[in-house]
Design an enzyme around this catalytic site. Sequence first.
Site, short mmCIF file in Angstrom:
data_model
loop_
_atom_site.label_atom_id
_atom_site.label_comp_id
_atom_site.label_asym_id
_atom_site.label_seq_id
_atom_site.Cartn_x
_atom_site.Cartn_y
_atom_site.Cartn_z
N GLY A 1 0.73 -1.19 -0.11
CA GLY A 1 0.11 -0.03 -0.01
C GLY A 1 0.77 1.24 -0.01
O GLY A 1 0.19 2.35 0.34
N SER A 2 2.09 1.12 -0.49
CA SER A 2 2.79 2.54 -0.53
C SER A 2 2.09 3.48 -1.55
O SER A 2 2.19 4.65 -1.26
CB SER A 2 4.42 2.23 -0.83
OG SER A 2 4.49 1.77 -2.19
N LEU B 1 -9.82 -7.38 -13.23
CA LEU B 1 -11.25 -7.20 -13.11
C LEU B 1 -11.93 -7.32 -14.44
O LEU B 1 -11.52 -7.16 -15.54
CB LEU B 1 -11.31 -5.60 -12.81
CG LEU B 1 -10.83 -5.34 -11.36
CD1 LEU B 1 -10.40 -3.78 -11.29
CD2 LEU B 1 -11.74 -5.71 -10.29
N ASN C 1 -5.18 3.16 -12.76
CA ASN C 1 -4.37 2.33 -12.23
C ASN C 1 -3.03 2.83 -12.28
O ASN C 1 -2.61 3.49 -13.15
CB ASN C 1 -4.44 0.90 -13.14
CG ASN C 1 -3.50 -0.24 -12.60
OD1 ASN C 1 -3.39 -0.72 -11.40
ND2 ASN C 1 -2.95 -0.90 -13.60
N HIS D 1 0.65 1.19 -13.22
CA HIS D 1 1.45 -0.04 -13.48
C HIS D 1 2.96 0.23 -13.67
O HIS D 1 3.55 1.05 -14.08
CB HIS D 1 0.76 -0.66 -14.96
CG HIS D 1 1.53 -1.79 -15.38
ND1 HIS D 1 1.36 -2.98 -14.72
CD2 HIS D 1 2.55 -1.96 -16.24
CE1 HIS D 1 2.00 -3.95 -15.58
NE2 HIS D 1 2.84 -3.40 -16.40
N GLU E 1 -9.10 -4.52 -21.36
CA GLU E 1 -7.93 -5.34 -21.66
C GLU E 1 -6.77 -4.97 -20.65
O GLU E 1 -6.49 -3.71 -20.38
CB GLU E 1 -7.04 -4.66 -23.23
CG GLU E 1 -6.27 -5.80 -23.68
CD GLU E 1 -5.72 -5.34 -24.93
OE1 GLU E 1 -4.77 -5.89 -25.57
OE2 GLU E 1 -6.57 -4.77 -25.70
N LEU E 2 -5.93 -5.99 -20.11
CA LEU E 2 -5.24 -5.69 -18.98
C LEU E 2 -3.93 -4.82 -19.28
O LEU E 2 -3.36 -5.16 -20.17
CB LEU E 2 -4.55 -7.03 -18.31
CG LEU E 2 -3.66 -7.06 -17.13
CD1 LEU E 2 -4.65 -6.94 -16.21
CD2 LEU E 2 -2.90 -8.55 -17.22
C1 GRF Z 1 3.51 -0.98 -7.33
O1 GRF Z 1 4.82 -1.22 -7.94
C2 GRF Z 1 2.46 -0.93 -8.38
O2 GRF Z 1 2.71 -0.45 -9.26
C3 GRF Z 1 2.40 -2.51 -8.73
O3 GRF Z 1 2.40 -3.04 -7.48
C4 GRF Z 1 3.36 -2.55 -6.61
C5 GRF Z 1 2.54 -1.94 -5.32
O4 GRF Z 1 3.18 -1.39 -4.11
N1 GRF Z 1 1.00 -2.80 -9.37
P1 GRF Z 1 2.15 -0.82 -3.13
O5 GRF Z 1 1.37 -1.83 -2.58
O6 GRF Z 1 1.71 0.21 -3.73
O7 GRF Z 1 3.52 -0.40 -2.17
#
Ligand code: GRF
Length: 207
Positions: free
Chosen positions: A12-13, A89, A103, A105, A139-140
Amino acid sequence: MKSVVILISGRGSNMRSLVEAALPGRIAAVVANRPDAQGLEYARGRGIATEVVDHKAFATRDAFDAALGAAIDRHSAQLVALAGFMRVLGAAFVRRYEGRLLNIHPSLLPAFPGLHTHERALAAGVKIHGATVHFVTPELDHGPIVVQAAVPVLAGDDAETLAARVLRQEHVIYPRAVRWFLEGRLAIENGVVRVAGGGAQLEFAAA
Ligand code: GRF
């Protein structure tokens, strides 16, 4: 004031970077698909409402998606921000929140959609890597790109050092994208995101 529901699966950073960004909106809730998601503790500590929709409790993706949608809708948020949310999802869910589902990524999309992006970037020998905030489409890891951050891949990098360099930039670009959304400044024209009034849609971080 607009409000945001943040979806997490683990640490959850990125959620934390949104909470601490003093955004022009309210964080209405943090929803996790795992009861042990570490980020939940932080959210509770900040007095933010939390919900767990445990994917293991549902027999089908559709049933999980429906329960997740119900949890989100209880908080009547204008924006749903996926922040390290590790469940795919379904198309119906994505369409339901189309245009208000973001999102982050950890790659420069469209390169390296899916998992293990840092390992794959190293294996491909790319010299530039990074992260992307995008609107979610069925699409993912596709969908209109709001902002990207690029970082160099350095000799001697391993997946951990590269991931850490990318993550620092994730924490820069995700709050920026959410701020633009909350300010009503994002428009999608033919699949391309424009920011009203301008704004840096590319961040380049030297090592
Ligand atoms: C991040 O690198 C995010 O982009 C990816 O998974 C990681 C999650 O990190 N989808 P956090 O839980 O936000 O610390």
